[in-house]
Scaffold this motif. Structure first.
Motif, short mmCIF file in Angstrom:
data_model
loop_
_atom_site.label_atom_id
_atom_site.label_comp_id
_atom_site.label_asym_id
_atom_site.label_seq_id
_atom_site.Cartn_x
_atom_site.Cartn_y
_atom_site.Cartn_z
N ASN A 310 -31.94 18.66 17.04
CA ASN A 310 -32.92 19.36 18.01
C ASN A 310 -34.11 19.76 17.45
O ASN A 310 -35.02 20.41 18.04
CB ASN A 310 -32.14 20.72 18.54
CG ASN A 310 -30.79 20.41 19.43
OD1 ASN A 310 -30.78 19.14 20.06
ND2 ASN A 310 -29.89 21.17 19.16
N PHE A 311 -34.36 19.34 16.06
CA PHE A 311 -35.56 19.74 15.56
C PHE A 311 -36.33 18.21 15.11
O PHE A 311 -35.78 17.57 14.42
CB PHE A 311 -35.32 20.20 14.00
CG PHE A 311 -35.22 21.94 14.09
CD1 PHE A 311 -36.21 22.67 13.76
CD2 PHE A 311 -33.83 22.40 14.31
CE1 PHE A 311 -35.85 24.12 13.93
CE2 PHE A 311 -33.49 23.72 14.51
CZ PHE A 311 -34.55 24.60 14.23
N LYS A 312 -37.39 18.04 15.82
CA LYS A 312 -38.21 16.72 15.71
C LYS A 312 -38.66 16.78 14.16
O LYS A 312 -38.80 15.55 13.75
CB LYS A 312 -39.50 16.94 16.54
CG LYS A 312 -39.11 17.00 18.12
CD LYS A 312 -40.24 16.78 19.07
CE LYS A 312 -39.91 16.98 20.51
NZ LYS A 312 -41.11 16.68 21.24
N LYS A 313 -39.08 17.76 13.54
CA LYS A 313 -39.52 17.57 12.39
C LYS A 313 -38.48 18.06 11.20
O LYS A 313 -37.72 19.03 11.61
CB LYS A 313 -40.85 18.57 12.23
CG LYS A 313 -42.13 18.00 12.84
CD LYS A 313 -43.24 18.85 12.58
CE LYS A 313 -44.37 18.33 13.20
NZ LYS A 313 -45.65 19.08 12.94
N PRO A 314 -38.48 17.74 10.20
CA PRO A 314 -37.52 18.07 8.84
C PRO A 314 -38.09 19.65 8.73
O PRO A 314 -39.18 19.84 8.82
CB PRO A 314 -37.94 17.32 7.76
CG PRO A 314 -38.59 16.21 8.35
CD PRO A 314 -39.27 16.63 9.59
N VAL A 315 -37.04 20.46 8.36
CA VAL A 315 -37.21 21.78 8.16
C VAL A 315 -37.46 21.94 6.83
O VAL A 315 -36.57 21.37 5.82
CB VAL A 315 -36.21 22.70 8.47
CG1 VAL A 315 -36.17 24.18 8.14
CG2 VAL A 315 -35.89 22.61 10.00
N LEU A 316 -38.40 22.54 6.23
CA LEU A 316 -38.94 22.65 4.81
C LEU A 316 -38.32 23.82 4.31
O LEU A 316 -38.05 25.14 5.00
CB LEU A 316 -40.64 22.67 4.60
CG LEU A 316 -41.52 21.94 5.15
CD1 LEU A 316 -42.77 22.06 4.89
CD2 LEU A 316 -41.07 20.39 4.40
N ILE A 317 -38.07 23.70 2.94
CA ILE A 317 -37.63 24.94 2.00
C ILE A 317 -38.29 24.87 1.11
O ILE A 317 -38.39 24.16 0.05
CB ILE A 317 -35.94 24.58 1.93
CG1 ILE A 317 -35.30 24.58 3.08
CG2 ILE A 317 -35.67 25.73 0.98
CD1 ILE A 317 -33.84 23.88 2.73
N VAL A 318 -39.05 25.93 0.63
CA VAL A 318 -40.06 25.91 -0.28
C VAL A 318 -39.70 27.05 -1.28
O VAL A 318 -39.85 28.19 -0.87
CB VAL A 318 -41.55 26.22 0.24
CG1 VAL A 318 -42.70 26.11 -0.59
CG2 VAL A 318 -41.60 25.20 1.41
N GLY A 319 -39.96 26.82 -2.40
CA GLY A 319 -39.89 27.83 -3.65
C GLY A 319 -38.43 27.94 -4.24
O GLY A 319 -37.47 27.66 -3.40
N ALA A 320 -38.20 28.33 -5.41
CA ALA A 320 -36.86 28.45 -5.98
C ALA A 320 -36.21 29.25 -5.43
O ALA A 320 -34.93 29.05 -5.31
CB ALA A 320 -37.39 28.81 -7.64
N LYS A 321 -36.57 30.68 -5.00
CA LYS A 321 -35.79 31.57 -4.49
C LYS A 321 -35.12 30.88 -2.94
O LYS A 321 -34.04 31.27 -2.68
CB LYS A 321 -36.65 32.77 -4.01
CG LYS A 321 -36.79 33.56 -5.27
CD LYS A 321 -35.76 34.03 -6.12
CE LYS A 321 -36.11 34.78 -7.42
NZ LYS A 321 -36.46 36.46 -6.81
N ASN A 322 -36.04 30.37 -2.22
CA ASN A 322 -35.40 29.82 -0.99
C ASN A 322 -34.53 28.53 -1.26
O ASN A 322 -33.84 28.36 -0.40
CB ASN A 322 -36.75 29.30 0.03
CG ASN A 322 -37.32 30.63 0.67
OD1 ASN A 322 -36.88 31.56 0.55
ND2 ASN A 322 -38.74 30.38 0.88
N LEU A 323 -34.77 27.75 -2.04
CA LEU A 323 -34.00 26.58 -2.56
C LEU A 323 -32.52 27.33 -3.08
O LEU A 323 -31.56 26.63 -2.63
CB LEU A 323 -34.64 25.85 -3.32
CG LEU A 323 -35.83 24.90 -3.06
CD1 LEU A 323 -36.49 24.23 -4.47
CD2 LEU A 323 -35.18 23.83 -2.15
#
Length: 1015
Positions: A310-323
């Protein structure tokens, strides 16, 4: 429904075994029954499950002096555990029993020949390993065999599985569920097995050592059961060769529990703790959390993405803490961030080489700054990161962002890397050191290991495993497994790339080789298909069709020895053409569910490197008995069409197992020369000319239907015939004969796909290629529109093909090829699948513009084709299809594995070419033409067609004055003051440049790569 009723399944089970039950009981079996009351559609239902317990399972010890000797004849087996097992430091001979966690985390040690001999694997632990990690389970099975009682190829190991869950002596019932969890029951079952062996072998003098890192389990084993129980680290210290093994021990104990001076560290850097299981399950159910596989950016290791429904674009995960400690390809659970925190994809090129590799692993591995930017080496790059962040906020290309809150399945495997020299204490050459290992895959973080051999391992390629990644450690913890050899040595680098891409390259086992024909190379196809003696050996022989009178030939790359396919053409009386594609009959030799078949299924595909081939099947089959070599009789699976002479339409098609005799084996070039030579007028040549004419008609029809003509930067490395050193690189040439073979292989694959789907609509082995989502082409289309006033249409494959044809630059003939290369990277990957997994509309192969497709024509090197052969044999009534290939669930497992192996083989082949191209260029450099395919904030990515290489030219190598540089995102332009001329220069995407190409050995990674510099 009354309580006396049972489900039909349970009833059938009872009925089926009722006559045998008394026999089982009289043979020494006992039966335990469990009754479950379940509800279906509001009606109560009683389910009865019976569990048979045996009292005739031997202990498998050669030293056993009890009645086990009489049981081997009953079980048709022999004892495996040594009568003189290894001794501990105190001189006591011993057997080892392991729990599931030790197996899961120490499988590398278990495979190592220097330790863990005479090991008893409890069935309870085996099943837990299977449920928790199937890859580890398969590795364990390769050690103990599928029957659980055989040994590894190394006769010194002697591993067995004891089926304690089916033994009357060792089976334990679970206590009341309020008092005992399933894990506690399993621990108790393993302890009971330890007690049984200790008592059973008491008079032999052989001790039982139970190895577990579960403190509670260890304590109960010692106090309650009187068992010698130790942790893994304690067990290693009990061995005489402990000094050899210590470096190989995984770091399983919690870092917080360590009291080593080296590990007393400040907890300044912490990752967020993962959500609890209940919170994860609730979030997935109510739609606030999402699950998928994370992919780390090839250009920025601090940025990942995840594709979600249901997401047209990939969802980004940015930064060491979020990864949050995720590795590339991990299955993760993510939580979306507020829209105010959405970002555009980074325009910075950043890899883990730019971590400060001088960090002291004893002091700084945990301590650190909260900001990801602080990890970057230079102030220049820090400034660019800030600039990049500002541009992201101002961009109109915002992507949704998320953070990782749980990792549900790790992708950890064995990794190849090298010690970081600056992390080694050269003043402590023989002491235990914490060192960093920088991995060859620079999108992954460094790994912290403990070793006593730091100086010895410098400048070596080494293999390491990952053990854990605590939340208060900036980098994961791991352990040393083995060394491969000196950096840049061909053997070490080749083995490294095979390990990096999970390619099985070890020699075939004795069990596999035992499945080969006993005649070996002397095997011959029978002269007479009706010969009584031949029919006695192979009753199916009478169903084969003798095609040895056909003028058949093969056309392959130069030096090809595993010849899968051959062709023939003959004009019929009505003017149409009889065309035959003949494929090596691999399934005559590879029977379902044999060790040979299971090995082929596991490997999935052959892997082609520059200097060698890693075979899916043993060479006896691949290069001899199955290979359709000329002048000898060979078994084949043939597809024979009648094709209309004018249109090349199919008038009729037949499938048959056959015997053929190829007249000649041509290379593409030799076949082309023969076709083009007007002096050649023999029937074989005339047939090849007819094939060429028909193939052109077939290709035109495909292209008219919308088939894509894409491209990739393919090059060929030539090796010196005497020294085997690489000496030349050339772009692969495509001749008409290449297309000739391709068209008829495509036609065979399509025809076979239709036939097997008709016969097996739920499990037919097919291959699909999904249409790319329009978002995949957004960036390329925008670049084309801004720079060239061109665009790519995606309404259909026909529209895409036509629009690619229009992307032409009259001043640069290579531009169209460049656009096709970039378009290829926007496409979805083709996948194998069982037909019941998708609806018919989703079977479509977008790139080939056909509604149904499979792989049938290369069974020597692809396991998919082996399955397709078996299904086609079943479809034409040649022989019944094995149940495995009629089971949808099992077919899904097979397809998942071969998809993975196919992808890994492609990457391994490319890595091999990259390595050898680097070796060719190492002593010289040249000026070549390159093309800009990506413009970043801190550099440009350039592809060099001659060598098929691409690389990043960093901004600091373009200019000495970073303050003058400017990245204009909406123009795909990077402006800078040229380092060489001192003048301002603008570089745009698609620009044609002159670049200096040379090979360098990266001082950090010790990996040779092409360095590109702007002229």
């Amino acid at each position: 429904m009354s309580d006396n009723n049972t489900t039909s399944t349970a009833t059938a089970l009872v009925d089926r075994h009722s006559n045998n039950r008394r026999k089982r009981l009289s043979a020494g079996l006992t039966v335990t029954s469990k009754v479950f009351i379940r509800s279906r559609n509001g009606e109560p239902m009683k389910i009865v499950r019976e569990h048979y317990l045996r009292n005739d399972l031997p202990c498998n010890s050669q030293k056993c002096d009890k009645n086990c000797k009489d049981l081997y004849a009953i079980n048709n087996s022999s004892p495996i555990l040594s009568s003189e097992p290894d001794k501990l430091l105190n001189g006591a001979p011993h057997y080892v029993i392991l729990d599931a966690n030790i197996i899961l985390h120490a499988i590398d040690l278990l495979e190592n020949p220097i330790c863990f001999h005479d090991v008893i694997i409890p069935q309870t632990a085996l099943e837990e390993v299977r449920n928790r990690s199937y890859p580890v389970y398969t590795r364990l099975r390769s050690l103990v065999g599928n029957d659980g009682s055989s040994t590894t190829e190394d006769e010194s190991k002697r591993l067995i599985v004891y089926h304690n869950e089916f033994s009357e002596i060792t089976y334990v019932e679970r206590l009341d569920t309020d008092r005992e969890s399933i894990n506690d029951r399993n621990d108790r079952a393993i302890r009971k097995l330890c007690s049984y062996y200790a008592k059973h072998l008491e008079t032999t003098g052989i001790k039982i050592v139970f190895v577990t890192n579960d403190k509670d389990n260890k304590l109960k084993a010692i106090k309650n059961d009187g068992i010698q129980a130790v942790t893994l680290a304690e067990y290693i210290e009990l061995l005489p060769n402990a000094d050899e093994i210590r470096d190989l021990v995984p770091q399983l104990e919690s870092p917080a529990a360590s009291t080593s001076k080296d590990d007393i560290i400040q907890e300044e850097f912490t990752y967020p703790e993962y959500y609890s299981t209940s919170r994860i399950l609730g979030g997935l159910q109510n739609g606030t959390l999402y699950r998928g596989n994370i992919q780390i950016s090839e250009f920025n290791f601090l940025e990942g993405s995840i594709s979600l429904p249901n997401f047209k674009k990939p969802v980004l995960i940015v930064g060491a803490k979020n990864l949050n400690r995720s590795f590339n390809s991990d299955q993760v659970v993510v939580e979306l961030l507020p829209k105010s925190q959405w970002k555009a994809p980074s325009s910075m090129a950043l890899d883990s080489e730019h971590f400060d590799v001088g960090d002291n692993p004893d002091l700084d591995d945990v301590g650190g700054n909260e900001n990801d930017e602080e990890m970057i080496i230079t102030d220049k790059e820090r400034r660019l990161l800030v600039q990049d962040a500002i541009q992201q906020q101002n961009s109109n290309k915002l992507f949704p962002t998320a953070r990782v809150v749980s990792i549900t399945r790790r992708s950890w495997r064995q990794y190849v890397g090298q010690l970081v020299p600056s992390s080694i204490d050269k003043q402590n050459p023989n002491g235990v050191q914490n060192c960093f290992v920088l991995l060859m895959d620079t999108s992954l973080p460094k790994i912290r290991i403990k070793t006593r051999r730091a100086l010895q391992l410098l400048n070596k390629r080494i293999v390491v495993g990952v053990d854990s990644w605590p939340s208060n450690y900036k980098y994961p913890l791991g352990h040393f497994i083995r060394e491969l050899g000196e950096v840049e040595s061909a053997q070490a680098e080749t083995e490294a790339l095979l390990l990096e891409h999970d390619v099985e390259y070890r020699p075939f086992s004795k069990k596999v080789l035992d499945c080969l024909p006993p005649e070996g190379h002397d095997w011959k196809a029978p002269v007479n298909l009706q010969d009584p003696e031949a029919l006695r050996k192979d009753p199916l022989l009478s169903k084969r069709v003798d095609l040895r009178d056909k003028l058949i030939c093969s056309i392959d790359p130069p030096g090809c020895v595993d010849i899968d396919d051959a062709l023939h053409a003959k004009q019929l009386n009505n003017g149409n053409w009889e065309v035959g594609v003949h494929i090596a009959d691999v399934t005559h030799f590879v029977k379902p569910n044999t060790a040979l078949d299971m090995e082929g299924a596991s490997r999935g595909t052959s892997v082609y490197l520059v200097d060698k081939r890693i075979d899916m099947l043993p060479m006896l089959l691949g290069t001899d008995l199955c290979s359709l070599k000329p002048y000898v009789d060979r078994f084949a699976f043939s597809v024979i069409w009648e094709l209309d002479q004018e249109t090349a339409d199919i008038v009729d098609v037949k499938f048959m197992k056959s015997v053929i005799k190829s007249r000649e084996a041509f290379s593409y070039e030799n076949a082309q020369l023969r076709i083009d030579d007007p002096q050649q007028q023999d029937d074989l040549t005339l047939g090849m000319r007819a094939l060429l004419k028909l193939s052109k008609k077939l290709k035109k029809k495909r292209l008219d239907a919308g088939a894509l003509n894409l491209a990739s930067p393919e090059v060929k490395v030539h090796m010196d015939s005497e020294t085997s050193d690489p000496n030349e690189v050339e772009i692969k040439k495509m001749l008409d004969t290449n297309s000739l073979v391709e068209e008829f292989m495509l036609l065979a694959n399509i025809s076979v796909a239709r036939k097997i789907y008709e016969a097996f609509p739920q499990t037919a082995m097919l291959r699909r290629h999904a249409a790319p989502p329009s978002t995949n082409f957004e960036l390329l289309n925008e670049m084309l529109q801004i720079r060239k006033k061109m665009s790519i249409s995606l309404e259909s494959s026909k529209a895409l093909a036509d629009s690619l044809d229009r992307c032409v630059d009259q001043n640069d003939p290579y531009f169209n090829t460049l656009v096709r290369i970039m378009s290829t990277r926007c496409m979805m990957a083709a996948q194998y699948f069982p037909s019941g997994q998708y609806s018919y509309d989703d079977f479509r192969h977008y790139g080939l513009a056909v509604d149904i497709y499979t792989h049938f024509t290369s069974p020597i090197r692809r396991y998919c084709d082996v399955v397709a052969h078996r299904q086609l044999a079943g479809a034409i009534g040649y022989e019944p299809l094995d149940l495995t290939h009629r089971d949808k669930r099992k077919m899904e497992i097979i397809c998942k594995n071969i998809n993975k192996k196919h992808r890994n083989a492609q990457f391994a082949g490319r890595a091999s070419i990259e390595y050898y191209v680097g070796q060719i260029m190492r002593d010289n450099h040249s000026i070549e033409t390159g093309y800009v395919i990506k413009v970043l904030n801190n550099g440009i990515v350039v592809i060099v067609p001659k060598f098929g290489v691409e690389g990043l030219i960093r901004l600091e190598n373009l200019t000495d004055d970073l303050s003058t540089s400017e990245f204009v995102e909406d123009q795909y332009k990077l402006s800078f003051k040229n380092k060489n001329s001192g003048e301002m220069r603008d570089v745009y995407v698609f620009d044609k440049l002159e670049v200096e190409v040379k090979s360098i050995l990266d001082p950090i990674t010790n990996k040779r790569k092409a360095q590109l510099l702007l002229r």
